[in-house]
Design a protein around this motif. Sequence first.
Motif, short mmCIF file in Angstrom:
data_model
loop_
_atom_site.label_atom_id
_atom_site.label_comp_id
_atom_site.label_asym_id
_atom_site.label_seq_id
_atom_site.Cartn_x
_atom_site.Cartn_y
_atom_site.Cartn_z
N ALA A 128 23.74 19.55 12.17
CA ALA A 128 24.23 19.69 10.79
C ALA A 128 23.30 20.56 9.96
CB ALA A 128 24.38 18.29 10.16
N LEU A 129 22.00 20.38 10.12
CA LEU A 129 21.04 21.21 9.40
C LEU A 129 21.23 22.69 9.73
CD1 LEU A 129 17.66 19.24 9.74
CD2 LEU A 129 18.87 19.74 7.61
N THR A 130 21.43 22.98 11.00
CA THR A 130 21.57 24.37 11.44
C THR A 130 22.90 24.95 10.96
OG1 THR A 130 20.29 23.80 13.42
CG2 THR A 130 21.47 25.90 13.42
N ALA A 131 23.96 24.18 11.07
CA ALA A 131 25.27 24.67 10.66
C ALA A 131 25.32 24.98 9.17
CB ALA A 131 26.34 23.64 11.02
N ALA A 132 24.52 24.26 8.41
CA ALA A 132 24.54 24.44 6.95
C ALA A 132 23.62 25.56 6.47
CB ALA A 132 24.15 23.13 6.27
N ASP A 133 22.84 26.14 7.37
CA ASP A 133 21.84 27.14 6.95
C ASP A 133 21.87 28.30 7.96
OD1 ASP A 133 19.66 28.64 6.21
OD2 ASP A 133 18.25 26.96 6.16
N THR A 134 22.45 29.41 7.56
CA THR A 134 22.59 30.54 8.48
C THR A 134 21.27 31.21 8.82
OG1 THR A 134 23.05 32.01 6.61
CG2 THR A 134 24.95 31.02 7.73
N THR A 135 20.19 30.85 8.13
CA THR A 135 18.88 31.41 8.47
C THR A 135 18.27 30.67 9.67
OG1 THR A 135 17.60 29.97 6.99
CG2 THR A 135 18.51 32.02 6.07
N ARG A 136 18.89 29.57 10.06
CA ARG A 136 18.41 28.80 11.20
C ARG A 136 19.25 29.08 12.44
NH1 ARG A 136 14.98 24.60 10.01
NH2 ARG A 136 14.80 23.95 7.82
N SER A 137 18.73 28.75 13.60
CA SER A 137 19.50 28.82 14.84
C SER A 137 19.15 27.63 15.72
CB SER A 137 19.23 30.12 15.60
OG SER A 137 17.92 30.13 16.13
N LEU A 138 20.10 27.22 16.53
CA LEU A 138 19.91 26.11 17.46
C LEU A 138 20.49 26.50 18.80
CD1 LEU A 138 19.37 23.11 18.26
CD2 LEU A 138 21.62 22.57 17.30
N ALA A 187 34.58 21.96 22.05
CA ALA A 187 35.89 21.79 22.69
C ALA A 187 36.98 22.49 21.89
CB ALA A 187 36.20 20.31 22.83
N ARG A 188 36.78 22.63 20.56
CA ARG A 188 37.74 23.31 19.70
C ARG A 188 37.38 24.78 19.49
NH1 ARG A 188 37.66 21.96 14.59
NH2 ARG A 188 35.58 21.01 14.56
N ASP A 189 36.34 25.25 20.22
CA ASP A 189 35.81 26.60 20.00
C ASP A 189 35.45 26.81 18.54
OD1 ASP A 189 35.66 27.77 22.55
OD2 ASP A 189 37.82 28.10 22.58
N ALA A 190 34.81 25.80 17.95
CA ALA A 190 34.47 25.85 16.52
C ALA A 190 32.97 25.75 16.27
CB ALA A 190 35.20 24.73 15.79
N LEU A 191 32.15 26.08 17.27
CA LEU A 191 30.71 26.10 17.03
C LEU A 191 30.37 27.21 16.03
CD1 LEU A 191 29.09 25.70 20.58
CD2 LEU A 191 29.11 24.00 18.74
N PRO A 192 29.45 26.95 15.09
CA PRO A 192 29.03 28.03 14.20
C PRO A 192 28.30 29.11 14.99
CG PRO A 192 27.71 26.06 13.85
CD PRO A 192 28.82 25.66 14.77
N PRO A 193 28.27 30.34 14.48
CA PRO A 193 27.68 31.45 15.24
C PRO A 193 26.18 31.31 15.49
CG PRO A 193 28.29 32.14 13.03
CD PRO A 193 28.89 30.80 13.22
N ASN A 194 25.50 30.47 14.72
CA ASN A 194 24.05 30.31 14.92
C ASN A 194 23.72 29.13 15.83
OD1 ASN A 194 24.98 28.55 12.94
ND2 ASN A 194 23.05 28.53 11.80
N VAL A 195 24.72 28.62 16.56
CA VAL A 195 24.51 27.52 17.51
C VAL A 195 25.04 27.92 18.88
CG1 VAL A 195 25.10 25.13 18.12
CG2 VAL A 195 24.61 25.73 15.73
#
Length: 651
Positions: free
Chosen positions: A49-59, A103-111
Amino acid sequence: MIANMPIRRLYADTATCAQQVADALGPDLRVAAPLGLGKPHGLLNALYALTAADTTRSLRLYTALSLTRPRPKPGLEARFLEPFLRRHFGTDQIDPQYAIDQARDALPPNVAVHEFYLQSGALLHSASAQRSYISQNYTHVARDLVLQEINLLVQLVARRDGPDGVHYSLSSNPDLTLDFLRQTQAAGKPRPLCVAVVHPDLPYMSGAAEVPESFFDIELQPETSPPLFALPRLPLDVAEYALGLHASALVKDGGCLQIGIGALSDALVKALLLRQQSNSAWRGALASLDAGGNTRTLAGWMGGTAPLAAGLYGASEMVMDGFMHLQRGGILKRRSWDNLALERASVAGRLNPGTPGGHYLRGAFFLGSRELYAWLGETEAADPDAIDMCPVSQVNQLYGDHQTLAALQRRGARFFNTCMMATLLGAAVSDTLEEGAVVSGVGGQYNFVAMAHELADGRSVLLLRATRAGRNGLESNIRWNYGQTTIPRHLRDIYVTEYGVADLRGKSDSECVEAMLSISDACFLDALCAEAKAHGKLAPDFVIPAAWRRNRPDCLRQSLAPLQRKGLLPTFPFGSDFDEVEQRLLPALNWLKGCAISWRGKWRLVKAVVRPGDAVAGEAEALKRMGLTAPVTWKDRLQQRVLLAALRNTP
């Protein structure tokens, strides 16, 4: 690598712990998490959740077998499963959110999520998961992780406070953690930040799984924890029981056993218990199934038909419910010692069986029912030596300084595993569809096969159903060829279907083809035979023996009818998580599922809906359980009629 250390060691709040770990490690998290039960979903969800909410981060997460509760489709499936899932898993169960989004192909681009073993079939249609999947032997994962610059390792653990301080148990998952950290140190790489997430219900396993307080940098002990993920117990049908009976004759008394998970493994376990506890009935059923005597001939020199007096030693990457049932049934009892002199003395009969340190089960991870978790904890408390949870390098391979001892411990080894399909020439298809879509992963299967070929008296036994329901109706799981294989044909050994055993080791191609034909369903014999002849692998004058024409489901039912009448082949051999009404609904819903696969099935369903037939016992209770006693909308009325058709067309 760590930007703002030190940070606190002890946390009770998951969100606070995740925030401080993320801040300390900087914007790029490269996380390793255990497969299956050992994954701390709460902490991973907070980091995600932290990563998805902050595009400066990556996981970037490296893991396997991300367990999620089933997500039923709307309609009858949802009406059946949703109440069951709430009851079985509890309302406070936590799923890994990244797995749901992937599973929904909905991962944010930084994950990015990389798995080497997928929950079977769950991510078949996820483009993200298919692209990010890493194909690896289980024993190579730790080595390859070292190259990924992992800076955070998170793991669910058990905690124990004693007179010598705090200790943790890696419990369900010592499999890769110990190997990975050892190889990281050997490579001169920085050790990642290691976070232990304490779960109060996780069994505390000692031995190699136990580590000192200093092993982890941070402990997170949330105030509340969701229930441990527990797998529902599976039903067995006649074909699976037949397969289990054939396979159980290949087990050698005093030998070593590896088994996987699923209905075919459960069938093998139940058959072994019948061999042990109802031997005359077991022999009679095997004789009826094995009219030509092939399985019993193999049993004469490879396995056996008598009860297992000396018992078995378990060495299996996965510890599942079957081992619990085998131990309770007096089969899993041969102990081994991690000392070459003691083990040699044991083999020679010179060692007191009560000598301390002997274990009868070694595993790398465990996953199963809540009953299994309770049994593991009780066994550890009563007999700490009995079960050794250890690194996968000690279970799935013979290489290293333990090779001589490991080979001695695994004497008479039978490595049972399942596959989806097999070819007439002996290759196995276990993890990938022909077009390249990954169903699950190779896991440890190649390891088992390789060990079987290295051990003097070891054998690899791959189990598969002879047929399956496909889009065009019934399809053979034994093919001439297939575009993707997991085990190459040059490592062929033994295959078992409900129709018998094919021993391929050291055989010529034509002999292999004949052996595989002998365990194929009769519906496909002529086509398979013709294809093998067309490719020059069978003599032009080869004639299919009349006995193979009996490889049909009705013959299996006839052979096993005496055992069924005695109640020795129950639908749920180890108990059921479904109540009586749900057990009546299951075959009806499976009938509907089978109808939906092919156009013939859909036409059969239409006819049944138009003329559902006479009412059957238990119909009213089934409608009530599904909330369809008094349908209001036209969709509800249609669902009621479809369900009635299914109930009235299944036994």
